[in-house]
Design an enzyme around this catalytic site. Structure first.
Site, PDB file in Angstrom:
ATOM      1  N   HIS A  91       6.013 -16.312  40.279  1.00  0.00           N
ATOM      2  CA  HIS A  91       5.436 -16.001  41.584  1.00  0.00           C
ATOM      3  C   HIS A  91       4.927 -17.235  42.309  1.00  0.00           C
ATOM      4  CE1 HIS A  91       4.700 -11.570  40.157  1.00  0.00           C
ATOM      5  NE2 HIS A  91       5.963 -11.834  40.413  1.00  0.00           N
TER       6      HIS A  91
ATOM      7  N   ILE B  35      -7.920 -10.327  24.925  1.00  0.00           N
ATOM      8  CA  ILE B  35      -6.820 -11.286  24.965  1.00  0.00           C
ATOM      9  C   ILE B  35      -7.222 -12.646  24.414  1.00  0.00           C
ATOM     10  CG2 ILE B  35      -5.383 -12.638  26.566  1.00  0.00           C
ATOM     11  CD1 ILE B  35      -5.118 -10.047  28.231  1.00  0.00           C
TER      12      ILE B  35
ATOM     13  N   CYS C 282       1.598 -27.428  60.209  1.00  0.00           N
ATOM     14  CA  CYS C 282       2.266 -28.561  59.582  1.00  0.00           C
ATOM     15  C   CYS C 282       2.007 -29.842  60.383  1.00  0.00           C
ATOM     16  CB  CYS C 282       3.763 -28.298  59.495  1.00  0.00           C
ATOM     17  SG  CYS C 282       4.725 -29.664  58.811  1.00  0.00           S
TER      18      CYS C 282
ATOM     19  N   ARG D  15      -5.876  -5.583  39.684  1.00  0.00           N
ATOM     20  CA  ARG D  15      -5.956  -4.119  39.661  1.00  0.00           C
ATOM     21  C   ARG D  15      -7.019  -3.572  38.717  1.00  0.00           C
ATOM     22  NH1 ARG D  15      -0.730  -5.630  40.541  1.00  0.00           N
ATOM     23  NH2 ARG D  15       0.335  -4.612  42.283  1.00  0.00           N
TER      24      ARG D  15
ATOM     25  N   VAL E 103      -0.346 -17.929  39.287  1.00  0.00           N
ATOM     26  CA  VAL E 103      -0.085 -19.084  40.161  1.00  0.00           C
ATOM     27  C   VAL E 103      -1.119 -20.180  39.941  1.00  0.00           C
ATOM     28  CG1 VAL E 103       1.014 -17.617  41.906  1.00  0.00           C
ATOM     29  CG2 VAL E 103      -1.437 -18.084  42.079  1.00  0.00           C
ATOM     30  N   ASP E 104      -1.919 -20.055  38.868  1.00  0.00           N
ATOM     31  CA  ASP E 104      -3.078 -20.934  38.690  1.00  0.00           C
ATOM     32  C   ASP E 104      -2.790 -22.241  37.962  1.00  0.00           C
ATOM     33  OD1 ASP E 104      -2.932 -20.084  35.932  1.00  0.00           O
ATOM     34  OD2 ASP E 104      -4.225 -18.371  36.398  1.00  0.00           O
TER      35      ASP E 104
ATOM     36  N   ASN F 232      -2.522  -5.798  26.393  1.00  0.00           N
ATOM     37  CA  ASN F 232      -3.106  -5.522  27.706  1.00  0.00           C
ATOM     38  C   ASN F 232      -4.235  -4.504  27.566  1.00  0.00           C
ATOM     39  OD1 ASN F 232      -2.835  -6.169  30.602  1.00  0.00           O
ATOM     40  ND2 ASN F 232      -2.482  -3.980  30.847  1.00  0.00           N
TER      41      ASN F 232
ATOM     42  N   CYS G   9       9.825 -26.777  58.597  1.00  0.00           N
ATOM     43  CA  CYS G   9      10.628 -27.901  58.110  1.00  0.00           C
ATOM     44  C   CYS G   9      10.688 -27.991  56.592  1.00  0.00           C
ATOM     45  CB  CYS G   9      10.103 -29.216  58.682  1.00  0.00           C
ATOM     46  SG  CYS G   9       8.459 -29.695  58.068  1.00  0.00           S
TER      47      CYS G   9
END
Length: 250
Positions: A120, A237, A153, A33, A102-103, A219, A131
């Site tokens: 997440h 940060i 899959c 964002r 998710v890294d 932040n 499956c």
């Protein structure tokens, strides 16, 4: 750094850390964002990250896989903020990371996998929606790069989906419950690099604050939980997290 903040966090022994995309931008991974964020630059990309659209439309799945095949996260490494948290844990302070990312960079920085709750999901595993078989995402992306732009899959022919939580999908209840327990048991709760706009992960700040933890938000931009925080830092940060970690041990 504020002397009152230093006094409050010095000697903390149980630290819970909620991390969002902002902690990984210094590793070269764009946030969502911010001014150069994924959703900011390409608002239509949200369509491909919505579960209903992904499952219903092969064209959406192709866009999703194209996006992830070239994602900077595959090439990124942990930065000073990730490493500082792992090093703090190594000193004997109990650090638990509750990440919206998710890294996998917290684990690569040296934190044991059991000390990282991936709220997440993870981009490093892909699962079949039929499956439930699991595959390394690197193998699936190699198929995409070879021309299989909507990979199925290899076991049952079902739709493959990256192991991340998409819009319209509920978080794993067991993982979320564990995260709430950790937040409530913490003496110091750091929210780092998260807009705190995505629930229920953001509400972990309120859980910690109600339980009496010192809540520190780091932040770039204001968040909905700033008024609940004991301290709000707008610092860089990658610079401030190592300072906070050093301050805990005096």
């Amino acid at each position: 750094m504020d002397g009152k903040l230093l006094d409050r966090i010095r000697g903390a022994r149980r630290i819970a850390v909620l991390t969002g995309a902002g902690i990984s931008t210094a590793s070269g991974i764009p946030d969502y964002r911010g001014p150069e964020g994924i959703w900011t630059r390409t608002p239509s990309a949200v369509h491909a990250f919505t579960l209903e659209n992904f499952m219903a439309d092969a064209a959406v799945r192709r866009e999703f896989w194209r996006t992830y095949a070239g994602h900077a996260a595959w090439r990124a490494g942990p930065n000073a903020a990730h490493r500082a948290l792992a090093e703090l844990d190594g000193t004997g302070v109990a650090v638990r990371v509750l990440t919206q990312n998710v890294d996998g960079l917290h684990q690569r920085a040296g934190l044991a996998a059991r000390k990282v709750l991936e709220l997440h999901g993870t981009m490093h595993t892909t699962r079949c929606t039929g499956c439930a078989a699991a595959f390394p995402s690197a193998d699936v992306l190699a198929r995409v790069e070879a021309g299989d732009d909507d990979p199925s899959c290899p076991r049952c022919g079902g739709i493959l989906r990256l192991g991340v939580v998409l819009f319209g999908q509920m978080l794993d209840g067991e993982v979320l419950g564990h995260a709430r327990t950790i937040a409530a048991a913490s003496g110091l709760f750091l929210a780092i690099g998260s807009s705190l706009q995505v629930e229920p992960a953001a509400s972990l700040c309120a859980v910690a604050a109600r339980a009496g933890a010192t809540l520190v938000i780091v932040n770039r931009d204001p968040t909905p939980y700033d008024e609940d925080a004991d301290f709000v830092l707008r610092n860089d940060i990658e610079a401030v997290v190592p300072e906070l970690c050093a301050a805990v041990n005096g």
